[in-house]
Design a protein around this motif. Structure first.
Motif, PDB file in Angstrom:
ATOM      1  N   CYS A   8       0.986  -1.453  -0.025  1.00  0.00           N
ATOM      2  CA  CYS A   8       0.071  -0.046  -0.061  1.00  0.00           C
ATOM      3  C   CYS A   8       0.811   1.161   0.146  1.00  0.00           C
ATOM      4  N   LEU A   9       2.136   1.315   0.754  1.00  0.00           N
ATOM      5  CA  LEU A   9       2.894   2.372   0.826  1.00  0.00           C
ATOM      6  C   LEU A   9       3.772   2.587  -0.410  1.00  0.00           C
ATOM      7  N   ASN A  10       3.751   1.436  -1.357  1.00  0.00           N
ATOM      8  CA  ASN A  10       4.822   1.425  -2.518  1.00  0.00           C
ATOM      9  C   ASN A  10       6.033   1.450  -2.088  1.00  0.00           C
ATOM     10  N   ALA A  11       6.416   0.713  -1.109  1.00  0.00           N
ATOM     11  CA  ALA A  11       7.584   0.555  -0.422  1.00  0.00           C
ATOM     12  C   ALA A  11       8.583  -0.075  -1.426  1.00  0.00           C
ATOM     13  N   ARG A  12       9.774   0.830  -1.574  1.00  0.00           N
ATOM     14  CA  ARG A  12      10.851   0.073  -2.651  1.00  0.00           C
ATOM     15  C   ARG A  12      12.206  -0.293  -1.931  1.00  0.00           C
ATOM     16  N   ARG A  13      12.338  -1.769  -2.212  1.00  0.00           N
ATOM     17  CA  ARG A  13      13.619  -2.284  -1.596  1.00  0.00           C
ATOM     18  C   ARG A  13      14.845  -1.942  -2.500  1.00  0.00           C
ATOM     19  N   HIS A  14      16.174  -1.636  -1.756  1.00  0.00           N
ATOM     20  CA  HIS A  14      17.115  -1.090  -2.558  1.00  0.00           C
ATOM     21  C   HIS A  14      18.387  -1.753  -1.631  1.00  0.00           C
ATOM     22  N   THR A  15      19.440  -2.483  -2.204  1.00  0.00           N
ATOM     23  CA  THR A  15      20.451  -2.830  -1.561  1.00  0.00           C
ATOM     24  C   THR A  15      21.681  -1.951  -2.035  1.00  0.00           C
ATOM     25  N   TYR A  16      22.600  -1.496  -0.834  1.00  0.00           N
ATOM     26  CA  TYR A  16      23.730  -0.599  -1.035  1.00  0.00           C
ATOM     27  C   TYR A  16      24.883  -1.413  -0.625  1.00  0.00           C
ATOM     28  N   GLN A  17      25.888  -1.140  -1.156  1.00  0.00           N
ATOM     29  CA  GLN A  17      27.392  -1.824  -0.965  1.00  0.00           C
ATOM     30  C   GLN A  17      27.923  -0.797   0.100  1.00  0.00           C
ATOM     31  N   LYS A  18      29.208  -1.358   0.863  1.00  0.00           N
ATOM     32  CA  LYS A  18      29.879  -0.746   1.862  1.00  0.00           C
ATOM     33  C   LYS A  18      30.529   0.508   1.165  1.00  0.00           C
ATOM     34  N   HIS A  19      30.262   1.606   1.977  1.00  0.00           N
ATOM     35  CA  HIS A  19      30.755   3.254   1.518  1.00  0.00           C
ATOM     36  C   HIS A  19      30.056   3.902   0.631  1.00  0.00           C
ATOM     37  N   GLU A  20      28.882   3.020   0.039  1.00  0.00           N
ATOM     38  CA  GLU A  20      27.941   3.866  -1.075  1.00  0.00           C
ATOM     39  C   GLU A  20      27.219   4.895  -0.208  1.00  0.00           C
ATOM     40  N   ILE A  21      27.075   6.068  -0.828  1.00  0.00           N
ATOM     41  CA  ILE A  21      26.160   7.116  -0.397  1.00  0.00           C
ATOM     42  C   ILE A  21      24.798   6.930  -0.735  1.00  0.00           C
ATOM     43  N   LEU A  22      23.899   6.988   0.159  1.00  0.00           N
ATOM     44  CA  LEU A  22      22.419   6.909   0.101  1.00  0.00           C
ATOM     45  C   LEU A  22      21.906   8.148  -0.279  1.00  0.00           C
ATOM     46  N   ILE A  23      22.464   9.065   0.459  1.00  0.00           N
ATOM     47  CA  ILE A  23      21.680  10.565   0.468  1.00  0.00           C
ATOM     48  C   ILE A  23      22.804  11.403   0.747  1.00  0.00           C
ATOM     49  N   HIS A  24      22.943  12.498  -0.076  1.00  0.00           N
ATOM     50  CA  HIS A  24      23.998  13.535  -0.172  1.00  0.00           C
ATOM     51  C   HIS A  24      23.451  14.762   0.821  1.00  0.00           C
ATOM     52  N   ALA A  25      24.285  15.480   1.388  1.00  0.00           N
ATOM     53  CA  ALA A  25      23.872  16.671   2.233  1.00  0.00           C
ATOM     54  C   ALA A  25      23.548  17.553   1.030  1.00  0.00           C
TER      55      ALA A  25
END
Length: 217
Positions: free
Chosen positions: A27-44
């Motif tokens: 219902c929330l349209n949640a999306r799954r994503h995998t990240y590797q070590k040191h990968e940036i998810l969000i930039h300031a």
């Protein structure tokens, strides 16, 4: 949608039964994503329309100063949210988020959470109440950290922090949820200076410690 067990511990889903969670994520349209070590998810400075829930691994919230040096503000563990305050406040993110190890995140669109869906889903009111509670608790946490950082000396910062952990964990023997470098980052100090202060407190018979296990004497 299949979901990791860590999501059932997320405070956003309090009072929601485990067998209801799969339909709720859809219902929330949640999306799954995998990240590797040191990968940036969000930039300031990045504008956000979604916040994340860690389902596996570990993330770090980073703040950069004017010299470009990064300080760790906190770790985000499985079952915890991040970036929700910036999304709710409709403000650009003032911190960066980095994967400390291989990690998995479920991203939730804020509009899907706050707006009733076409199916007249019963979960939205409970999710809204849970989100308000999470934001309030986050504010209390930041107020506590500010209390440590406003102590005049590093010695007082360390004692203030360990005393808070003792109160929270209900024992003079506590577990610090950081290694020494991350503890220094949390208290906004140099690692060598922190090690010196801990050594002095130990010599004076005020604390005993081994790695991240501390006892207040």
């Amino acid at each position: 949608m299949q979901y990791p067990a860590a999501l059932s511990t997320c405070p956003l889903f309090d009072s929601i039964l485990p067998d209801e969670l799969s339909g709720l994520l859809s219902c929330l349209n949640a999306r799954r994503h995998t990240y590797q070590k040191h990968e940036i998810l969000i930039h300031a400075g990045e504008p956000l329309q979604r916040f994340g829930i860690v389902s596996a691994g570990r993330l770090a919230i980073l703040k950069q100063d004017h010299t470009g040096r990064s300080a760790i503000l906190s770790d985000i563990m499985p079952g915890e949210l991040f970036a929700e305050a910036f999304v709710c406040g409709e403000m650009p993110c003032s911190v960066s988020v980095e994967a400390c190890e291989k990690s998995e995140v479920f991203w939730v669109e804020y509009t899907h959470l706050m707006s009733p869906c076409d199916k007249n889903c019963k979960f939205h009111r409970q999710l809204t109440l849970n989100l308000i509670r999470i934001l309030a608790r986050r504010n209390v946490f930041l107020t506590g950290r500010l209390e440590h950082l406003t102590q005049r000396t590093l010695r007082e910062k360390v004692q203030s922090y360990l005393e808070e952990l003792s109160q929270k964990q209900g024992s003079p023997s506590v577990t610090v949820p950081f290694d020494r470098q991350r503890m220094a980052d949390y208290l906004a100090c140099d690692r060598s200076a922190l090690s010196y202060v801990l050594s002095q407190l130990k010599k004076e018979g005020l604390i005993r410690y081994h790695k991240n296990q501390f006892t207040l004497l």
